[in-house]
Design a protein around this motif. Sequence first.
Motif, PDB file in Angstrom:
ATOM      1  N   LEU A  92     -46.205 -54.893  22.340  1.00  0.00           N
ATOM      2  CA  LEU A  92     -47.488 -54.889  22.581  1.00  0.00           C
ATOM      3  C   LEU A  92     -48.177 -56.223  22.397  1.00  0.00           C
ATOM      4  CD1 LEU A  92     -50.050 -54.156  21.571  1.00  0.00           C
ATOM      5  CD2 LEU A  92     -49.519 -53.696  19.190  1.00  0.00           C
ATOM      6  N   LYS A  93     -46.993 -57.490  21.852  1.00  0.00           N
ATOM      7  CA  LYS A  93     -47.438 -58.421  21.803  1.00  0.00           C
ATOM      8  C   LYS A  93     -47.699 -59.044  22.970  1.00  0.00           C
ATOM      9  CE  LYS A  93     -45.566 -58.934  17.391  1.00  0.00           C
ATOM     10  NZ  LYS A  93     -44.515 -60.018  16.496  1.00  0.00           N
ATOM     11  N   GLU A  94     -46.168 -58.538  23.739  1.00  0.00           N
ATOM     12  CA  GLU A  94     -46.414 -59.237  25.223  1.00  0.00           C
ATOM     13  C   GLU A  94     -47.369 -59.011  26.217  1.00  0.00           C
ATOM     14  OE1 GLU A  94     -43.779 -60.119  28.760  1.00  0.00           O
ATOM     15  OE2 GLU A  94     -43.748 -58.152  27.577  1.00  0.00           O
ATOM     16  N   ALA A  95     -48.073 -57.593  26.395  1.00  0.00           N
ATOM     17  CA  ALA A  95     -49.448 -57.052  26.595  1.00  0.00           C
ATOM     18  C   ALA A  95     -51.232 -58.111  26.004  1.00  0.00           C
ATOM     19  CB  ALA A  95     -50.141 -56.018  26.068  1.00  0.00           C
ATOM     20  N   LYS A  96     -50.678 -58.387  24.664  1.00  0.00           N
ATOM     21  CA  LYS A  96     -52.079 -59.087  23.785  1.00  0.00           C
ATOM     22  C   LYS A  96     -52.009 -60.948  24.734  1.00  0.00           C
ATOM     23  CE  LYS A  96     -52.290 -56.693  19.283  1.00  0.00           C
ATOM     24  NZ  LYS A  96     -52.289 -56.347  18.008  1.00  0.00           N
ATOM     25  N   ALA A  97     -50.777 -61.076  25.708  1.00  0.00           N
ATOM     26  CA  ALA A  97     -51.064 -62.216  25.532  1.00  0.00           C
ATOM     27  C   ALA A  97     -51.585 -62.508  27.167  1.00  0.00           C
ATOM     28  CB  ALA A  97     -49.376 -62.497  25.683  1.00  0.00           C
ATOM     29  N   SER A 240     -53.277 -56.223  31.510  1.00  0.00           N
ATOM     30  CA  SER A 240     -53.235 -55.319  29.819  1.00  0.00           C
ATOM     31  C   SER A 240     -55.101 -54.911  29.806  1.00  0.00           C
ATOM     32  CB  SER A 240     -53.258 -56.747  29.512  1.00  0.00           C
ATOM     33  OG  SER A 240     -51.197 -57.012  29.638  1.00  0.00           O
ATOM     34  N   ASP A 242     -58.480 -53.330  28.067  1.00  0.00           N
ATOM     35  CA  ASP A 242     -58.665 -52.548  25.853  1.00  0.00           C
ATOM     36  C   ASP A 242     -57.159 -51.088  26.324  1.00  0.00           C
ATOM     37  OD1 ASP A 242     -58.959 -52.699  23.559  1.00  0.00           O
ATOM     38  OD2 ASP A 242     -60.546 -51.188  24.404  1.00  0.00           O
ATOM     39  N   ILE A 245     -53.844 -51.753  26.055  1.00  0.00           N
ATOM     40  CA  ILE A 245     -53.067 -52.117  24.685  1.00  0.00           C
ATOM     41  C   ILE A 245     -53.371 -51.297  24.179  1.00  0.00           C
ATOM     42  CG2 ILE A 245     -53.640 -54.371  22.751  1.00  0.00           C
ATOM     43  CD1 ILE A 245     -54.295 -55.957  24.689  1.00  0.00           C
ATOM     44  N   ARG A 246     -53.768 -50.179  23.741  1.00  0.00           N
ATOM     45  CA  ARG A 246     -54.247 -48.888  22.255  1.00  0.00           C
ATOM     46  C   ARG A 246     -53.891 -48.708  23.035  1.00  0.00           C
ATOM     47  NH1 ARG A 246     -60.398 -46.336  23.107  1.00  0.00           N
ATOM     48  NH2 ARG A 246     -60.406 -47.871  24.945  1.00  0.00           N
ATOM     49  N   LEU A 249     -49.995 -49.798  21.868  1.00  0.00           N
ATOM     50  CA  LEU A 249     -50.016 -49.666  20.203  1.00  0.00           C
ATOM     51  C   LEU A 249     -49.872 -48.369  19.908  1.00  0.00           C
ATOM     52  CD1 LEU A 249     -51.469 -51.483  16.975  1.00  0.00           C
ATOM     53  CD2 LEU A 249     -53.119 -50.305  17.824  1.00  0.00           C
TER      54      LEU A 249
END
Length: 396
Positions: A92-97, A240, A242, A245-246, A249
């Motif tokens: 998740l952190k990687e996807a947000k980055a 990545s 939206d 990311i969901r 999550l």
Amino acid sequence: MKRVLRAVSIGSLLLALSGCGLLGEKQQPLSGTIEADEWPIVAEVGGLVTKVIAEEGSEVKKGEVLAEIDPRSYQISVAEAKAAWEQARARLKEAKAGSRDQTIQKGVAAVQQANASIRLAQARKSQAEAGIARAQEQLAQAESQRAGAEETLRYQQKRLQEATALYEKGAISQKDLDTQKEAVSQATTQLNQWTAQVAQAKAAYRSAQEDAAAAAAQVGTAKAQQQGAQAELDLVRAGSTDYAIRALLAAEEQAQARLDQAMLQLEKTRIVAAEDGVLLRSSIEQGEVAKPGATLFTMMKADQLKLVVYIPEAQLNRVQKRQEVGIKVDAYPDETFTGTISRIADKAEFTPRNVQTQDERTKLVFAVTIDVAKGQDKLKPGMPADVLLPDGEGGR
């Protein structure tokens, strides 16, 4: 779940009916037996019992550890679930980055691992189904042998009847008669052995069915994991967004839930008392394997003893709810304990047939339940007891 411990002796009921005026004019104390609610303590997880701490007859407190099941496999499950949660969190952190090639490679590895899990689960399912077939065959053989043993016993019993008649006429010797008796004894033993074999075969068949059901569930879980891993990989490859990311999550939350479940299963390896009470029976020993749902201990709430007596309709004016009564037991002849009537049956029932004459069997009585208010430290379930009612009318 609870089971009521109740035992009413013939002498107790006869005395109860005598006290109700059914066996004589003079009113005598009503009689019954002290009872207590039993509560089973059930294993919620399976495994080798490594320690049994509590002993039968001991007083236990709520939350007290009674036994322990080998926690190692559950500790491994916790570690595995924790690793999966950390992996989902990292994704998740990687996807947000922003997606990178390394992320995609991890996704591919996850899909491959999920496919391997599916193959393994399907192999276990096939093995479990084969186990069902073997168990069915063994059960059929055992039932066939038992039927043969029953036929042999009937034949030998008939031969014994014939031999007995001949012996009484002096046609055969005592030795011949004893030989036939031994044949009947052997046939009986053989039947008992095959009856036990049938019971074991039925248990093995039920166990095989449970294994097959568990394996089928594993296949479904593995397929769901593969679908999730493939969907996650597709999202990472697409970038990545939206939506991606969901999804990640949600995967993190799912991993957290699995970790919580694994930790809960680990906690259940410690068998604890659900309430304060007295441990009546222990059904497990150290070194045995406990199965989920098996009753390991049986306890009772020592402060909730009660007594049930029976009174005819004509005597109902002697009792009423919340009425205090005296209780006498043989173990403490000089003491009178206090009880309170908590329930009077709305419907009458016939006097139990196994303790009455043909004339008395037609008499209708009402069950009266009395909660024991004092003396729980001395009174025990199964004790015969007499209930002392006021001489006058109790009202109702």
